[in-house]
Design a protein around this motif. Structure first.
Motif, short mmCIF file in Angstrom:
data_model
loop_
_atom_site.label_atom_id
_atom_site.label_comp_id
_atom_site.label_asym_id
_atom_site.label_seq_id
_atom_site.Cartn_x
_atom_site.Cartn_y
_atom_site.Cartn_z
N ALA A 1 0.86 -1.19 0.00
CA ALA A 1 0.00 0.00 0.00
C ALA A 1 0.89 1.23 0.00
O ALA A 1 1.73 1.39 0.89
CB ALA A 1 -0.92 0.01 1.21
N VAL A 2 0.72 2.08 -1.01
CA VAL A 2 1.51 3.31 -1.13
C VAL A 2 0.58 4.48 -0.87
O VAL A 2 -0.38 4.71 -1.63
CB VAL A 2 2.13 3.43 -2.54
N ASN A 3 0.84 5.21 0.21
CA ASN A 3 -0.07 6.26 0.65
C ASN A 3 0.57 7.63 0.43
O ASN A 3 1.54 7.97 1.09
CB ASN A 3 -0.38 6.07 2.13
N THR A 4 0.04 8.39 -0.51
CA THR A 4 0.59 9.71 -0.80
C THR A 4 -0.30 10.77 -0.19
O THR A 4 -1.52 10.79 -0.42
CB THR A 4 0.71 9.94 -2.31
N ILE A 5 0.30 11.65 0.61
CA ILE A 5 -0.43 12.75 1.23
C ILE A 5 0.07 14.07 0.65
O ILE A 5 1.26 14.40 0.76
CB ILE A 5 -0.25 12.74 2.76
N PHE A 6 -0.81 14.80 0.00
CA PHE A 6 -0.48 16.11 -0.54
C PHE A 6 -0.63 17.14 0.58
O PHE A 6 -1.73 17.37 1.08
CB PHE A 6 -1.42 16.46 -1.70
N VAL A 7 0.48 17.74 0.98
CA VAL A 7 0.49 18.64 2.12
C VAL A 7 0.42 20.10 1.64
O VAL A 7 1.16 20.51 0.75
CB VAL A 7 1.77 18.44 2.96
N GLN A 8 -0.48 20.86 2.25
CA GLN A 8 -0.68 22.26 1.86
C GLN A 8 -0.84 23.12 3.11
O GLN A 8 -1.54 22.74 4.04
CB GLN A 8 -1.95 22.39 1.01
N SER A 9 -0.18 24.28 3.13
CA SER A 9 -0.32 25.19 4.25
C SER A 9 -1.66 25.92 4.20
O SER A 9 -2.16 26.25 3.12
CB SER A 9 0.81 26.22 4.24
N ASP A 10 -2.25 26.17 5.38
CA ASP A 10 -3.46 27.00 5.43
C ASP A 10 -3.16 28.38 6.00
O ASP A 10 -4.05 29.21 6.18
CB ASP A 10 -4.57 26.30 6.23
N GLY A 11 -1.88 28.63 6.31
CA GLY A 11 -1.46 29.96 6.75
C GLY A 11 -1.77 30.33 8.18
O GLY A 11 -1.58 31.48 8.57
N THR B 1 3.12 30.73 1.49
CA THR B 1 3.76 31.22 0.26
C THR B 1 3.40 30.38 -0.95
O THR B 1 3.45 30.85 -2.08
CB THR B 1 5.29 31.26 0.41
N GLU B 2 3.06 29.10 -0.72
CA GLU B 2 2.67 28.22 -1.83
C GLU B 2 1.17 28.39 -2.06
O GLU B 2 0.35 27.63 -1.56
CB GLU B 2 3.03 26.76 -1.51
N THR B 3 0.84 29.42 -2.83
CA THR B 3 -0.57 29.81 -2.99
C THR B 3 -1.21 29.26 -4.27
O THR B 3 -2.37 29.56 -4.55
CB THR B 3 -0.67 31.34 -3.01
N ASN B 4 -0.48 28.45 -5.02
CA ASN B 4 -1.04 27.90 -6.25
C ASN B 4 -1.87 26.65 -6.03
O ASN B 4 -2.51 26.14 -6.95
CB ASN B 4 0.07 27.59 -7.26
N ASP B 5 -1.83 26.13 -4.81
CA ASP B 5 -2.63 24.96 -4.43
C ASP B 5 -2.20 23.69 -5.17
O ASP B 5 -1.48 23.73 -6.16
CB ASP B 5 -4.13 25.20 -4.67
N TRP B 6 -2.70 22.57 -4.64
CA TRP B 6 -2.52 21.29 -5.31
C TRP B 6 -3.61 21.14 -6.37
O TRP B 6 -4.66 20.57 -6.12
CB TRP B 6 -2.57 20.14 -4.32
N THR B 7 -3.35 21.68 -7.53
CA THR B 7 -4.32 21.60 -8.61
C THR B 7 -4.39 20.18 -9.15
O THR B 7 -3.49 19.35 -8.90
CB THR B 7 -3.93 22.54 -9.76
N ASP C 1 4.22 20.88 -1.33
CA ASP C 1 4.12 21.81 -2.46
C ASP C 1 5.34 22.74 -2.46
O ASP C 1 5.71 23.29 -1.41
CB ASP C 1 2.83 22.62 -2.36
N SER C 2 5.95 22.90 -3.64
CA SER C 2 7.11 23.79 -3.75
C SER C 2 7.12 24.52 -5.09
O SER C 2 8.17 25.00 -5.53
CB SER C 2 8.41 22.98 -3.60
N GLU C 3 5.96 24.60 -5.72
CA GLU C 3 5.90 25.18 -7.06
C GLU C 3 6.39 26.63 -7.08
O GLU C 3 7.05 27.07 -8.03
CB GLU C 3 4.47 25.11 -7.60
N VAL C 4 6.08 27.39 -6.03
CA VAL C 4 6.46 28.80 -5.99
C VAL C 4 7.90 28.97 -5.49
O VAL C 4 8.57 29.94 -5.84
CB VAL C 4 5.49 29.60 -5.09
#
Length: 231
Positions: free
Chosen positions: A10-20, A26-32, A127-130
């Motif tokens: 089982a491979v469990n991927t968690i997309f982590v995003q700050s809510d500020g 600073t990563e405001t583009n979200d996990w689109t 997330d590190s897109e920005v």
């Protein structure tokens, strides 16, 4: 929950995003959806890569995905601060052990049971897109603990970019199942041993054999493809 790389995982991927709520977000583009899709494709390719290396291992994978927010902005904190945001993320999933690694371990075990799998591990995708370099402030961008229970990766994979997520994930998955680094800069030695079979790190670049291998670093071994007998 990740002792030997064979059977069903089982491979469990968690997309982590700050809510500020704690750090400035600073990563405001979200996990689109496109960003998530790129990650999902890379992760599944990495697992398929391992399965293809030895069909006798009967490797199959089941994938679980979730998106969880944290008050921290992980990409702006050194990797040593992982305890803060991982504990919070796992708390939102209902895990309250005092040690954050124990929270992930129990989550892995629950996902293993829920998916009737032999093994289970988690990938925290930050997330590190920005972010300018796709790295944490201390230079880390993809790392795993030997034997698990988790991998931490950034969306940009440092200088590798999202386009190389498959080879980076494949390498880090090796660590989850006790494979040691073999590239010189890791300070590996041939005296190191690890894994269920307690195998020696004989392919370490620091005095070992010169065999191409996914654990020797860079992305080339993924495309060859190459896994040495020591790994």
């Amino acid at each position: 929950t990740s002792e030997y790389l064979m059977g069903k995982v089982a491979v469990n991927t968690i997309f982590v995003q700050s809510d500020g709520t704690v750090d400035t977000r600073t990563e405001t583009n979200d996990w689109t959806t496109p960003k998530k899709s790129a990650v999902i494709t890379g992760v599944t390719q990495a697992m398929a890569w391992w399965a293809a290396r030895n069909p006798a291992a009967n490797l199959t994978f089941v994938y679980n995905y979730s998106a969880i927010t944290t008050g921290y902005e992980p990409i702006n904190r050194p990797s040593a601060d992982e305890a803060f945001w991982i504990a919070q993320v796992m708390g939102k999933l209902g895990y309250t052990e005092a040690d954050y690694s124990d929270r992930v371990f129990r989550y892995n075990n629950d996902m293993r049971s829920a998916n009737s799998a032999d093994w289970s591990f988690t990938i925290f995708m930050v997330d590190s897109e920005v972010d300018l370099d796709g790295e944490f402030p201390d230079g880390f961008f993809a790392y795993a603990y030997l034997g698990g229970p988790f991998i931490v990766m950034t969306y940009d994979n440092g200088g590798y970019t999202i386009g190389e997520i498959a080879p980076v994930t494949a390498h880090e998955t090796g660590h989850i199942f006790y494979a040691l680094d073999e590239y010189a800069a890791s300070n590996c030695t041939t005296a190191q041993t690890a894994g269920y079979l307690n195998g020696p790190n004989t392919n370490c670049e620091n005095g070992g054999s010169p065999v191409a291998c996914i654990m020797r670093g860079q992305t080339g071994p993924y495309y060859i493809p190459a896994v040495c007998q020591y790994t």
